[in-house]
Enzyme design. Structure first.
Site, PDB file in Angstrom:
ATOM      1  N   ASP A  23       0.828  -1.211   0.000  1.00  0.00           N
ATOM      2  CA  ASP A  23       0.000   0.000   0.000  1.00  0.00           C
ATOM      3  C   ASP A  23       0.862   1.261   0.000  1.00  0.00           C
ATOM      4  O   ASP A  23       1.975   1.270   0.532  1.00  0.00           O
ATOM      5  CB  ASP A  23      -0.918  -0.021   1.243  1.00  0.00           C
ATOM      6  CG  ASP A  23      -2.093   0.938   1.079  1.00  0.00           C
ATOM      7  OD1 ASP A  23      -2.335   1.416  -0.042  1.00  0.00           O
ATOM      8  OD2 ASP A  23      -2.768   1.212   2.091  1.00  0.00           O
ATOM      9  N   GLY A  24       0.333   2.316  -0.586  1.00  0.00           N
ATOM     10  CA  GLY A  24       0.999   3.627  -0.512  1.00  0.00           C
ATOM     11  C   GLY A  24       1.551   4.149  -1.831  1.00  0.00           C
ATOM     12  O   GLY A  24       2.213   5.188  -1.849  1.00  0.00           O
ATOM     13  N   TRP A  28       2.892   8.006  -2.430  1.00  0.00           N
ATOM     14  CA  TRP A  28       4.291   8.156  -2.839  1.00  0.00           C
ATOM     15  C   TRP A  28       4.385   9.096  -4.044  1.00  0.00           C
ATOM     16  O   TRP A  28       5.223  10.000  -4.086  1.00  0.00           O
ATOM     17  CB  TRP A  28       4.861   6.773  -3.192  1.00  0.00           C
ATOM     18  CG  TRP A  28       6.317   6.766  -3.553  1.00  0.00           C
ATOM     19  CD1 TRP A  28       7.376   6.583  -2.710  1.00  0.00           C
ATOM     20  CD2 TRP A  28       6.877   6.970  -4.866  1.00  0.00           C
ATOM     21  NE1 TRP A  28       8.562   6.663  -3.414  1.00  0.00           N
ATOM     22  CE2 TRP A  28       8.274   6.896  -4.735  1.00  0.00           C
ATOM     23  CE3 TRP A  28       6.325   7.217  -6.131  1.00  0.00           C
ATOM     24  CZ2 TRP A  28       9.135   7.040  -5.819  1.00  0.00           C
ATOM     25  CZ3 TRP A  28       7.191   7.365  -7.216  1.00  0.00           C
ATOM     26  CH2 TRP A  28       8.580   7.279  -7.051  1.00  0.00           C
ATOM     27  N   ARG A  36      -0.710   9.147  -9.994  1.00  0.00           N
ATOM     28  CA  ARG A  36      -0.830   7.914  -9.213  1.00  0.00           C
ATOM     29  C   ARG A  36      -0.290   6.713  -9.991  1.00  0.00           C
ATOM     30  O   ARG A  36       0.318   5.811  -9.415  1.00  0.00           O
ATOM     31  CB  ARG A  36      -2.292   7.672  -8.818  1.00  0.00           C
ATOM     32  CG  ARG A  36      -2.828   8.689  -7.812  1.00  0.00           C
ATOM     33  CD  ARG A  36      -4.278   8.377  -7.462  1.00  0.00           C
ATOM     34  NE  ARG A  36      -4.421   7.053  -6.893  1.00  0.00           N
ATOM     35  CZ  ARG A  36      -4.235   6.754  -5.607  1.00  0.00           C
ATOM     36  NH1 ARG A  36      -3.927   7.702  -4.747  1.00  0.00           N
ATOM     37  NH2 ARG A  36      -4.378   5.518  -5.189  1.00  0.00           N
ATOM     38  N   HIS A  40       2.241   3.500  -9.080  1.00  0.00           N
ATOM     39  CA  HIS A  40       2.014   2.060  -9.270  1.00  0.00           C
ATOM     40  C   HIS A  40       3.178   1.417 -10.034  1.00  0.00           C
ATOM     41  O   HIS A  40       3.594   0.300  -9.735  1.00  0.00           O
ATOM     42  CB  HIS A  40       0.696   1.824 -10.019  1.00  0.00           C
ATOM     43  CG  HIS A  40      -0.511   2.259  -9.232  1.00  0.00           C
ATOM     44  ND1 HIS A  40      -0.706   1.897  -7.908  1.00  0.00           N
ATOM     45  CD2 HIS A  40      -1.596   3.008  -9.567  1.00  0.00           C
ATOM     46  CE1 HIS A  40      -1.847   2.424  -7.477  1.00  0.00           C
ATOM     47  NE2 HIS A  40      -2.397   3.101  -8.462  1.00  0.00           N
ATOM     48  N   SER A  68      -7.730  -5.394  -5.257  1.00  0.00           N
ATOM     49  CA  SER A  68      -8.813  -5.947  -4.450  1.00  0.00           C
ATOM     50  C   SER A  68     -10.145  -5.869  -5.185  1.00  0.00           C
ATOM     51  O   SER A  68     -10.281  -5.096  -6.148  1.00  0.00           O
ATOM     52  CB  SER A  68      -8.911  -5.192  -3.115  1.00  0.00           C
ATOM     53  OG  SER A  68      -9.523  -3.927  -3.322  1.00  0.00           O
ATOM     54  N   LEU A 134      10.159 -21.039  -4.619  1.00  0.00           N
ATOM     55  CA  LEU A 134       9.241 -20.071  -4.005  1.00  0.00           C
ATOM     56  C   LEU A 134       7.915 -20.066  -4.760  1.00  0.00           C
ATOM     57  O   LEU A 134       7.907 -19.970  -5.990  1.00  0.00           O
ATOM     58  CB  LEU A 134       9.878 -18.674  -4.061  1.00  0.00           C
ATOM     59  CG  LEU A 134       8.969 -17.469  -3.751  1.00  0.00           C
ATOM     60  CD1 LEU A 134       8.559 -17.451  -2.277  1.00  0.00           C
ATOM     61  CD2 LEU A 134       9.666 -16.151  -4.111  1.00  0.00           C
ATOM     62  N   ARG A 189       1.880  -4.914   6.207  1.00  0.00           N
ATOM     63  CA  ARG A 189       1.215  -3.855   5.449  1.00  0.00           C
ATOM     64  C   ARG A 189       2.062  -2.596   5.509  1.00  0.00           C
ATOM     65  O   ARG A 189       2.456  -2.153   6.602  1.00  0.00           O
ATOM     66  CB  ARG A 189      -0.190  -3.549   5.976  1.00  0.00           C
ATOM     67  CG  ARG A 189      -0.869  -2.462   5.112  1.00  0.00           C
ATOM     68  CD  ARG A 189      -2.317  -2.237   5.401  1.00  0.00           C
ATOM     69  NE  ARG A 189      -2.916  -1.367   4.386  1.00  0.00           N
ATOM     70  CZ  ARG A 189      -4.185  -1.395   4.011  1.00  0.00           C
ATOM     71  NH1 ARG A 189      -5.008  -2.248   4.578  1.00  0.00           N
ATOM     72  NH2 ARG A 189      -4.635  -0.578   3.087  1.00  0.00           N
TER      73      ARG A 189
HETATM   74  C1  IPE Z   1      -5.536  -2.623  -0.245  1.00  0.00           C
HETATM   75  O1  IPE Z   1      -5.199  -1.298  -0.320  1.00  0.00           O
HETATM   76  C2  IPE Z   1      -5.537  -3.253  -1.599  1.00  0.00           C
HETATM   77  C3  IPE Z   1      -4.233  -3.435  -2.219  1.00  0.00           C
HETATM   78  C4  IPE Z   1      -3.082  -3.105  -1.711  1.00  0.00           C
HETATM   79  C5  IPE Z   1      -4.269  -4.044  -3.530  1.00  0.00           C
HETATM   80  P1  IPE Z   1      -6.295  -0.128  -0.471  1.00  0.00           P
HETATM   81  O2  IPE Z   1      -5.529   1.121  -0.606  1.00  0.00           O
HETATM   82  O3  IPE Z   1      -7.246  -0.478  -1.552  1.00  0.00           O
HETATM   83  O4  IPE Z   1      -7.052  -0.233   0.910  1.00  0.00           O
HETATM   84  P2  IPE Z   1      -7.920   0.856   1.701  1.00  0.00           P
HETATM   85  O5  IPE Z   1      -8.935   1.379   0.736  1.00  0.00           O
HETATM   86  O6  IPE Z   1      -6.989   1.933   2.147  1.00  0.00           O
HETATM   87  O7  IPE Z   1      -8.496   0.119   2.848  1.00  0.00           O
HETATM   88  C1  IPE Z   2      -1.661   0.291  -3.337  1.00  0.00           C
HETATM   89  O1  IPE Z   2      -1.423   1.662  -3.395  1.00  0.00           O
HETATM   90  C2  IPE Z   2      -1.889  -0.306  -4.702  1.00  0.00           C
HETATM   91  C3  IPE Z   2      -3.282  -0.674  -4.988  1.00  0.00           C
HETATM   92  C4  IPE Z   2      -4.281  -0.563  -4.171  1.00  0.00           C
HETATM   93  C5  IPE Z   2      -3.538  -1.214  -6.296  1.00  0.00           C
HETATM   94  P1  IPE Z   2      -2.602   2.715  -3.355  1.00  0.00           P
HETATM   95  O2  IPE Z   2      -3.018   3.022  -4.754  1.00  0.00           O
HETATM   96  O3  IPE Z   2      -3.700   2.246  -2.487  1.00  0.00           O
HETATM   97  O4  IPE Z   2      -1.872   3.957  -2.722  1.00  0.00           O
HETATM   98  P2  IPE Z   2      -2.476   4.977  -1.649  1.00  0.00           P
HETATM   99  O5  IPE Z   2      -2.981   4.157  -0.519  1.00  0.00           O
HETATM  100  O6  IPE Z   2      -3.535   5.744  -2.329  1.00  0.00           O
HETATM  101  O7  IPE Z   2      -1.300   5.816  -1.268  1.00  0.00           O
HETATM  102 MG    MG Z   3      -4.093   2.452  -0.523  1.00  0.00          MG
END
Ligand code: IPE
Ligand code: IPE
Ligand code: MG
Length: 243
Positions: A23-24, A28, A36, A40, A68, A134, A189
Site C-alpha cells: 500500500d501507498g 508516494w 498515481r 504504481h 482488491s 518459491l 502492510r
Molecule cells: C488494499 O489497499 C488493496 C491493495 C493493496 C491491492 P487499499 O488502498 O485499496 O485499501 P484501503 O482502501 O486503504 O483500505
Molecule cells: C496500493 O497503493 C496499490 C493498490 C491498491 C492497487 P494505493 O493506490 O492504495 O496507494 P495509496 O494508498 O492511495 O497511497
Molecule cells: Mg491504498
C-alpha cells in the site's frame, strides 16, 4: 550481511509464508507531484526486488495483494492503468524470474478480469507449475469475503449433491483459493494503514501482523528483514500456553 541494530536475522526461523499488502503507491506519487499511475509503476519495481529477496531468504510462499475486489471503485483511468501494468507484469513474468526457482500463481475472482489478463494468468501458471522453490502468489481481483462466499456456495452445492456430510472448517478451507497453501505466518502492510482491507481474512486469523509507515515504492529488503526479525521475536501461541 543480514544485520539490523546489531542483531542478526535467524536464518533457521524464516516465516514459511509471508503475505504483503502493498500500500501507498498513490501517496508516494502525490508527495512528488507525480500521477498515481507513476506510483504504481514504481511499486511494481519494488515488487520485483521483494520477490527476489524472499527467494534469497528461503521463504516458501509469498502472497501479495495487487488488486482488491473493492479497487474497481477507483476512477476508470486508474483501474485501466493498473490492469495495463498487471498485464505487462504477467507477460514478462517468466523473464523476471529467469533462472530462479519461482512458481507464479494467481488467486482471486478470475471471471471479473479482462480476457487478456486471464489468458496470461493461465499461461504463466501452466509454464511455472512444475517449479518447487518459491511460490509467488498474486492476489488479483481478490477479496476475502468474496472468497469465503464462493467457498460456502460450493460447499452447499456439494452438501446437496451428497458429497459432504458435515460442514466444518476443513471443508470450507478446502474450497478457498488457498486450499493448498499454508496460512501466512507473517502479514506485512506498508504505508501506515492498520487494517486488513479484506485481504486473507480467513487465513490470517493467527498470522503475526507487521505494520510499517514506509510507502510501498520505498520498501526495501532491509524493511523486509526488519519485519522478519520482528516476527522472530514473537511468541506464537495459537490460543495455547507456552512457557
Ligand atoms: C488494499 O489497499 C488493496 C491493495 C493493496 C491491492 P487499499 O488502498 O485499496 O485499501 P484501503 O482502501 O486503504 O483500505
Ligand atoms: C496500493 O497503493 C496499490 C493498490 C491498491 C492497487 P494505493 O493506490 O492504495 O496507494 P495509496 O494508498 O492511495 O497511497
Ligand atoms: Mg491504498
Amino acid at each position: 550481511m543480514l544485520f539490523s541494530k546489531n542483531k542478526k536475522i535467524d536464518m533457521t526461523n524464516i516465516p514459511q509464508h509471508i503475505a504483503i499488502i502493498m500500500d501507498g503507491n498513490g501517496r508516494w506519487a502525490k508527495k512528488r507531484g507525480l500521477s498515481r499511475s507513476f506510483g504504481h509503476r514504481e511499486g511494481s519495481k519494488t515488487l520485483r526486488k521483494i520477490v527476489e529477496a524472499c527467494y534469497e531468504l528461503g521463504v516458501k510462499y509469498l502472497t501479495v495483494y495487487a488488486f482488491s475486489t473493492e479497487n474497481w471503485s477507483r476512477p476508470k483511468e486508474e483501474v485501466d492503468e493498473l490492469m495495463k501494468l498487471l498485464l505487462e507484469y504477467l507477460r514478462n513474468a517468466e523473464k523476471e524470474i529467469k533462472g530462479k526457482n519461482v512458481r507464479i500463481r494467481v488467486i482471486g475472482d478470475r471471471k471479473g478480469l479482462p480476457e487478456e489478463i486471464r489468458t496470461e494468468i493461465d499461461r504463466v501458471e501452466k509454464n511455472t507449475q512444475h517449479i518447487s522453490g518459491l511460490d509467488f502468489i498474486i492476489a488479483l481481483n481478490y477479496g476475502g469475503r468474496q472468497e469465503i462466499t464462493a467457498a460456502v456456495t460450493r460447499l452447499i452445492e456439494d452438501v446437496k449433491a451428497g458429497k459432504v456430510s458435515e460442514i466444518n472448517e476443513a471443508e470450507i478451507a478446502k474450497r478457498l483459493y488457498t486450499h493448498d497453501i499454508p496460512d501466512p505466518d507473517l502479514l506485512i502492510r506498508t504505508s501506515g494503514e492498520i487494517r486488513l482491507s479484506n485481504f486473507l481474512i480467513w487465513q490470517s486469523s493467527y498470522s503475526e501482523l507487521f505494520f510499517c509507515d514506509v510507502l510501498w515504492p520505498d520498501f526495501t529488503k532491509k524493511h523486509l528483514i526488519e519485519a522478519i526479525m520482528s516476527y522472530q521475536g514473537r511468541q506464537r501461541r495459537f490460543g495455547g500456553l507456552k512457557c
